[in-house]
Write a protein that holds these residues in place. Sequence first.
Motif, PDB file in Angstrom:
ATOM      1  N   ARG A 143       0.829  -1.212   0.000  1.00 16.69           N
ATOM      2  CA  ARG A 143       0.000   0.000   0.000  1.00 16.69           C
ATOM      3  C   ARG A 143       0.860   1.257   0.000  1.00 16.69           C
ATOM      4  NH1 ARG A 143      -5.250  -1.412   3.644  1.00 16.69           N
ATOM      5  NH2 ARG A 143      -5.892   0.652   2.926  1.00 16.69           N
ATOM      6  N   ILE A 151      -1.351   9.105  -7.780  1.00 16.87           N
ATOM      7  CA  ILE A 151      -1.723  10.521  -7.934  1.00 16.87           C
ATOM      8  C   ILE A 151      -1.453  11.336  -6.670  1.00 16.87           C
ATOM      9  CG2 ILE A 151      -3.390  10.162  -9.767  1.00 16.87           C
ATOM     10  CD1 ILE A 151      -5.615  10.165  -7.671  1.00 16.87           C
ATOM     11  N   ILE A 155       2.981  10.340  -9.613  1.00 15.11           N
ATOM     12  CA  ILE A 155       2.173  10.801 -10.753  1.00 15.11           C
ATOM     13  C   ILE A 155       1.639  12.206 -10.498  1.00 15.11           C
ATOM     14  CG2 ILE A 155       0.106  10.384 -12.150  1.00 15.11           C
ATOM     15  CD1 ILE A 155       0.463   7.401 -11.699  1.00 15.11           C
TER      16      ILE A 155
ATOM     17  N   PRO B  23     -11.338   9.221  -6.957  1.00 19.60           N
ATOM     18  CA  PRO B  23     -10.658  10.190  -6.089  1.00 19.60           C
ATOM     19  C   PRO B  23     -11.374  11.551  -6.091  1.00 19.60           C
ATOM     20  CG  PRO B  23      -9.481   9.965  -8.166  1.00 19.60           C
ATOM     21  CD  PRO B  23     -10.557   8.911  -8.171  1.00 19.60           C
ATOM     22  N   ILE B  32      -5.572  15.972 -12.745  1.00 22.70           N
ATOM     23  CA  ILE B  32      -5.531  14.548 -13.125  1.00 22.70           C
ATOM     24  C   ILE B  32      -6.726  13.784 -12.548  1.00 22.70           C
ATOM     25  CG2 ILE B  32      -4.025  13.740 -11.241  1.00 22.70           C
ATOM     26  CD1 ILE B  32      -2.793  11.803 -13.340  1.00 22.70           C
ATOM     27  N   MET B  33      -7.181  14.186 -11.363  1.00 20.16           N
ATOM     28  CA  MET B  33      -8.387  13.542 -10.824  1.00 20.16           C
ATOM     29  C   MET B  33      -9.574  13.837 -11.750  1.00 20.16           C
ATOM     30  SD  MET B  33      -6.319  14.549  -8.152  1.00 20.16           S
ATOM     31  CE  MET B  33      -5.799  14.106  -6.497  1.00 20.16           C
ATOM     32  N   MET B  36      -9.232  11.624 -14.814  1.00 18.60           N
ATOM     33  CA  MET B  36      -9.519  10.224 -14.473  1.00 18.60           C
ATOM     34  C   MET B  36     -11.020  10.010 -14.298  1.00 18.60           C
ATOM     35  SD  MET B  36      -6.429   9.741 -11.708  1.00 18.60           S
ATOM     36  CE  MET B  36      -7.069   8.289 -10.876  1.00 18.60           C
ATOM     37  N   TYR B  79      -8.617   2.612 -17.937  1.00 15.46           N
ATOM     38  CA  TYR B  79      -7.255   3.041 -18.304  1.00 15.46           C
ATOM     39  C   TYR B  79      -6.853   2.434 -19.640  1.00 15.46           C
ATOM     40  CZ  TYR B  79      -3.374  -0.310 -18.343  1.00 15.46           C
ATOM     41  OH  TYR B  79      -2.470  -1.272 -18.728  1.00 15.46           O
ATOM     42  N   LEU B 112      -0.908  10.347 -18.572  1.00 14.16           N
ATOM     43  CA  LEU B 112      -0.871  10.376 -17.105  1.00 14.16           C
ATOM     44  C   LEU B 112      -2.186   9.920 -16.466  1.00 14.16           C
ATOM     45  CD1 LEU B 112       1.142  13.688 -16.592  1.00 14.16           C
ATOM     46  CD2 LEU B 112       1.924  11.365 -16.080  1.00 14.16           C
ATOM     47  N   ASP B 115      -2.151   6.191 -16.589  1.00 13.35           N
ATOM     48  CA  ASP B 115      -1.239   5.706 -15.543  1.00 13.35           C
ATOM     49  C   ASP B 115      -1.890   5.851 -14.171  1.00 13.35           C
ATOM     50  OD1 ASP B 115       0.600   5.355 -17.556  1.00 13.35           O
ATOM     51  OD2 ASP B 115       1.828   7.097 -17.041  1.00 13.35           O
ATOM     52  N   GLY B 116      -2.494   7.019 -13.959  1.00  7.38           N
ATOM     53  CA  GLY B 116      -3.140   7.296 -12.683  1.00  7.38           C
ATOM     54  C   GLY B 116      -4.236   6.284 -12.373  1.00  7.38           C
ATOM     55  N   LEU B 118      -4.571   3.159 -13.614  1.00  3.81           N
ATOM     56  CA  LEU B 118      -4.033   1.820 -13.363  1.00  3.81           C
ATOM     57  C   LEU B 118      -3.484   1.737 -11.948  1.00  3.81           C
ATOM     58  CD1 LEU B 118      -3.154  -1.038 -14.077  1.00  3.81           C
ATOM     59  CD2 LEU B 118      -1.147  -0.093 -15.219  1.00  3.81           C
ATOM     60  N   ASN B 119      -2.699   2.742 -11.569  1.00  3.23           N
ATOM     61  CA  ASN B 119      -2.127   2.759 -10.226  1.00  3.23           C
ATOM     62  C   ASN B 119      -3.225   2.834  -9.163  1.00  3.23           C
ATOM     63  OD1 ASN B 119       0.868   3.334  -8.998  1.00  3.23           O
ATOM     64  ND2 ASN B 119      -0.722   4.222  -7.707  1.00  3.23           N
ATOM     65  N   TYR B 120      -4.225   3.695  -9.423  1.00  4.59           N
ATOM     66  CA  TYR B 120      -5.308   3.874  -8.445  1.00  4.59           C
ATOM     67  C   TYR B 120      -6.175   2.619  -8.346  1.00  4.59           C
ATOM     68  CZ  TYR B 120      -8.139   6.815  -5.396  1.00  4.59           C
ATOM     69  OH  TYR B 120      -8.759   7.354  -4.295  1.00  4.59           O
ATOM     70  N   PHE B 122      -5.038  -0.422  -8.340  1.00  2.00           N
ATOM     71  CA  PHE B 122      -4.372  -1.268  -7.341  1.00  2.00           C
ATOM     72  C   PHE B 122      -4.534  -0.677  -5.931  1.00  2.00           C
ATOM     73  CE2 PHE B 122      -2.142  -3.011 -11.092  1.00  2.00           C
ATOM     74  CZ  PHE B 122      -2.306  -4.363 -10.827  1.00  2.00           C
ATOM     75  N   GLU B 123      -4.398   0.645  -5.825  1.00  6.10           N
ATOM     76  CA  GLU B 123      -4.593   1.278  -4.520  1.00  6.10           C
ATOM     77  C   GLU B 123      -5.992   0.987  -3.976  1.00  6.10           C
ATOM     78  OE1 GLU B 123      -2.976   5.441  -3.797  1.00  6.10           O
ATOM     79  OE2 GLU B 123      -2.843   5.329  -5.970  1.00  6.10           O
ATOM     80  N   MET B 126      -6.499  -2.593  -2.945  1.00  7.35           N
ATOM     81  CA  MET B 126      -5.811  -2.913  -1.691  1.00  7.35           C
ATOM     82  C   MET B 126      -6.585  -2.453  -0.458  1.00  7.35           C
ATOM     83  SD  MET B 126      -1.726  -2.815  -2.529  1.00  7.35           S
ATOM     84  CE  MET B 126      -1.552  -1.361  -3.540  1.00  7.35           C
ATOM     85  N   THR B 127      -7.540  -1.531  -0.632  1.00  2.00           N
ATOM     86  CA  THR B 127      -8.355  -1.149   0.530  1.00  2.00           C
ATOM     87  C   THR B 127      -9.258  -2.313   0.962  1.00  2.00           C
ATOM     88  OG1 THR B 127     -10.215  -0.227  -0.744  1.00  2.00           O
ATOM     89  CG2 THR B 127      -8.397   1.275  -0.236  1.00  2.00           C
TER      90      THR B 127
END
Lengths: 295, 295
Positions: A143, A151, A155, B23, B32-33, B36, B79, B112, B115-116, B118-120, B122-123, B126-127
């Motif tokens: 995490r 973000i 990023i 987000p 970027i939010m 997204m 994404y 971006l 990318d944001g 894809l990363n988010y 996983f984030e 994980m919650t």
Amino acid sequence: MNFHEELADRTAWTENVVKTFLPEESGTQKAIMEAMNYSVMAGGKRLRPLLMHETYRMFGGTGRVILPLMAAIEMVHTYSLVHDDLPAMDNDQYRRGKLTTHAKYGHAMGVLAGDGLLNYAFETAMTAFDCGEDPERVAKALRIIGRKAGIYGMIGGQVVDVQSTGRAIDQEELDFIYELKTGALLEASMMVGAVLAGASDEEVEAVEKIASDVGLAFQIRDDILDVTSTLETLGKPINSDDRNEKTTYVTIHGLEQASKDVEEISERAIEHLKALPYENEFLLELIKSLIYREK
Amino acid sequence: MNFHEELADRTAWTENVVKTFLPEESGTQKAIMEAMNYSVMAGGKRLRPLLMHETYRMFGGTGRVILPLMAAIEMVHTYSLVHDDLPAMDNDQYRRGKLTTHAKYGHAMGVLAGDGLLNYAFETAMTAFDCGEDPERVAKALRIIGRKAGIYGMIGGQVVDVQSTGRAIDQEELDFIYELKTGALLEASMMVGAVLAGASDEEVEAVEKIASDVGLAFQIRDDILDVTSTLETLGKPINSDDRNEKTTYVTIHGLEQASKDVEEISERAIEHLKALPYENEFLLELIKSLIYREK
């Protein structure tokens, strides 16, 4: 062995760890594995996995659970460079004297290899669940990487950096970019090392602060060297920030204040590192070498 | 309520679940939010989180642990569309009648924001560790998403699809693209639903096979409709594959064989679904509606 010999040794070992986790180049889609592996193996200081491992060692970590995380953080760092170099971003053809990924494999592959690396970073990190370590500790490490890469981390910094291109920015925006674009992954590296070695929440927080200071000092030093160094020492053109009309710590605060600040921030980081009830002389030397470097 | 009313209801609910996990648009990097959230909320059938949730329900799942995973799979799907639309890839300006992300926010932000997301994803996934569910089960679900989204799944399919543009491909390559580019995420959706509800390894494997067949039948149906439907019914130009000289299931096997195969694959999927010792009438209807659709 002196520090520079030890650094060379440990960097080579770290690079080998990273290499172990790269995907095999096989299957109908093997072109993307080639592009990903080319990107990761194109060089670099391996600073993030090195910092991660040394922090892990400092907190008494001795297991193999750190290895996939070391590879993962380097993959995240590499994907960010691959996408940063794209025509849609900085449009760079060379990095460290080698063709950038999209220059070598085409624009579409530049996008996909970056995506592949980010995704594979998480896949690789998740293999840490197989190392017999407490799953809650592994989840915590994952995490941290997710948060610091995303973000609210790297990023986020890149977005503001892109938006600031070609215009003057103020101290607040510059701080934001410095803190997130480079700082966040350095923080993640050291924090993951601490977490996986079983450090307490307070210790992890202290490590985050140290890494943040190291990142900031590193970047201010970069700005200073761009003004004061020579082409020969630096190995790349000096005064590039000035030519690119880029706002830096030096253009905002002047050279004298920047030098004073880098000194203060560095001292603080080193003091905080020394205040921890653990020792890793090599890590201390590594951090000093990053801050006090001449190139 | 008939099936179509129920589908509309559940799709709206699913969309709302996804929205909950997006987000907040705030901070220095809020651009970027915005990009997204625009990408995710630009529409779509929400098929993947819907399939995930219905599979979860079928295996008796009733908890909240499924919700972040539903949002995550939709973020991964989104994404992939954002990056697919980039100038370096398909260079599409519109999707579902709306400007694509890079067309609206610029090329750099297209990279971006993808990318944001894809990363988010996983984030967000994980919650699920916070939902009081067995962490090993959550870790298993996360690893399925990682694998199916990456170079051995969706990205792998995209690479081969990109490489096959403008040249004839054979059955093996076409199968590879169909299996991975669309199939992999459908498989992940249903597998994660099963895993989080506590299905056995054999059951998860059975679900993977069903989802794979559904994905394949869905795409062959797509190829058939491109030839047999009308502009009015389909809502988009017909014969587009022919004009683009694209190899499809129909160009390789002919219309008759394609129709026969889609029938056979569909029957197999439905039979395997019915063979499971669990029932979800809505899921069965949903899968039938995907395969036997007229547009």
